[in-house]
Write an enzyme that holds these catalytic residues in place. Structure first.
Site, short mmCIF file in Angstrom:
data_model
loop_
_atom_site.label_atom_id
_atom_site.label_comp_id
_atom_site.label_asym_id
_atom_site.label_seq_id
_atom_site.Cartn_x
_atom_site.Cartn_y
_atom_site.Cartn_z
CG ASP A 17 -14.54 29.52 9.90
OD1 ASP A 17 -14.99 30.30 10.73
OD2 ASP A 17 -13.31 29.34 9.72
CD GLU A 276 -18.75 28.36 17.28
OE1 GLU A 276 -19.78 28.47 16.63
OE2 GLU A 276 -17.99 29.32 17.50
#
Ligand code: TRH
Length: 380
Positions: A17, A276
């Site tokens: 994040d 990610e």
């Protein structure tokens, strides 16, 4: 006047994040000259990626980005021209109220939800769609992705040129690795390993130890260390430790800054990555990779993994595609890594060339920051 951007990051877990939002914030400043505030609710996670940061500062500046603590007690802030909530995080209610007020007297803020990365087909259909809110505002879905019609991938201007230059410069690589205390044998296969807990690791490490060629595995401190210890049959390992088993050297590294991590990926012949952001960075490294996907409820991650594989193997021969697919499935499903690793090695030259091709092909798409800026320009 420079447009202002507010990026909200709620750290759910790990570093993805904050990794994505910090990278995006830097790029919006460096390449587009915007005034960017990054609101983070966990400065501890931020400090891991930006070691010079102060974990206690309510407000600080790094790389031209104003990094603000997103405290539970929200202090009123004027909404920016562009407001990004990363990964569906809920913005502070008072901030949203202020956006409503702003919309009554001026140009409303462009409100975007920056979503998770996925190669699934539906992504291009949903990218850029507005979602009308009960308060009268509209929020737009912004999806990163690998295909035309998506928001693309984060990629700094000049990244691939810098990477290629570094990969052609043996002594620059040696100097970088030496800075981390890494001195691989000349003929060693260099592998980086960033993963979650993974029961398949032992099989892979054993295959590397049994290999005829030396392997040197670099493991930044993190969640996979328990499985590394298990295979090494030691109680604990720490940054700086080097363990040799057969033809395998396992070396534990400290967690490094984002640019250093890029250099590490660029040095390695093969990169095991996760989540990610590291997944995308390994693709920009132009080297074969292995993805440990973040587990989601109801096996949603499984479809994501298959969707990416389907796209990624295009252009590979059937046996190479099969070998790569088997390896990735084994890694993500407690499969037999030893067998699939050996089978994958048989297709190494093809997979290495393919990784370069994939990287070049992905780089033909506008990068995510550019796509966001374009979206904003079209909106004003
Ligand atoms: O840490 P991740 O698993 O992060 C995430 C989060 O779990 C998130 O909740 C989830 O939604 C997402 O995955 C899919 O993996 P990721 O995304 O690769 O983030 C790691 C970041 O850490 C990335 O920016 C690279 C960086 N990094 C360093 O800067 N130095 C290092 O030494 C290493 C190993 C990584």
């Amino acid at each position: 006047m420079k447009a202002s951007w507010d990026i909200f990051c709620s750290v759910v877990d790990n570093y993805g994040d904050i990794g994505v939002t910090w990278r995006l914030a830097r790029q919006l400043v460096a390449e587009h000259g915007f005034a960017v505030r990054l609101w983070v609710d966990d400065l501890g996670a931020f400090v891991r990626l930006c070691p010079q940061a102060d974990p206690l500062a309510v407000e600080q500046h790094h790389h031209g980005v104003q990094v603000c603590l997103w405290a539970r007690d929200w202090r009123p802030a004027e909404p920016a021209d562009v407001v990004i909530g990363a990964f569906a995080c809920q913005l502070p209610a008072a901030y949203v109220d202020a956006m409503v007020e702003r919309a009554k007297r001026a140009k409303p803020s462009l409100w975007l939800n920056l979503d998770y990365l996925s190669a699934e087909d539906w992504v291009s259909g949903c990218h850029g769609l507005p979602s009308p809110q009960p308060n009268g505002l509209r929020k737009f879905f912004f999806f990163p992705g690998f295909q035309a019609g998506t928001g693309g991938l984060l990629r700094e201007a000049g990244l691939l040129v810098e990477r290629e230059k570094f990969q052609q410069d043996k002594s620059a690589q040696q100097a970088f690795l030496a800075g981390l205390g890494v001195y691989p044998a000349d003929d060693a296969r260099l592998i980086s390993l960033f993963a979650y807990e993974n029961h398949s690791l032992g099989g892979w490490l054993q295959a590397l130890a049994d290999d005829t060629r030396p392997n040197h595995v670099l493991v930044p401190e993190g969640r996979v260390l328990g499985d590394v210890c298990k295979w090494l049959e030691v109680d604990r390992v720490a940054a700086g430790d080097v363990k040799v088993r057969g033809n395998l050297t396992v070396q534990i590294l400290p967690f490094v800054s984002q640019p250093e991590y890029d250099h590490l990926l660029w040095c390695c012949d093969f990169n095991a990555v996760r989540g990610e952001d590291s997944f995308v960075r390994a693709q920009w490294a132009g080297r074969p990779l292995l993805w440990h996907i973040y587990i989601q409820e109801e096996y949603a991650h499984w479809e994501k993994l298959e969707a990416f594989l389907e796209l990624y193997v295009q252009g590979l021969s059937a046996p190479a595609a099969q070998a790569l697919t088997a390896l990735w499935r084994a890694w993500n499903m407690n499969g037999d890594m030893a067998t699939s690793w050996r089978q994958m090695l048989e297709h190494w030259p093809e997979l290495a060339a393919h990784a370069q091709r994939w990287c070049r092909q992905q780089a033909t798409q506008p990068d995510l920051a550019m796509a966001l800026v374009q979206f904003y320009r079209n909106w004003i």
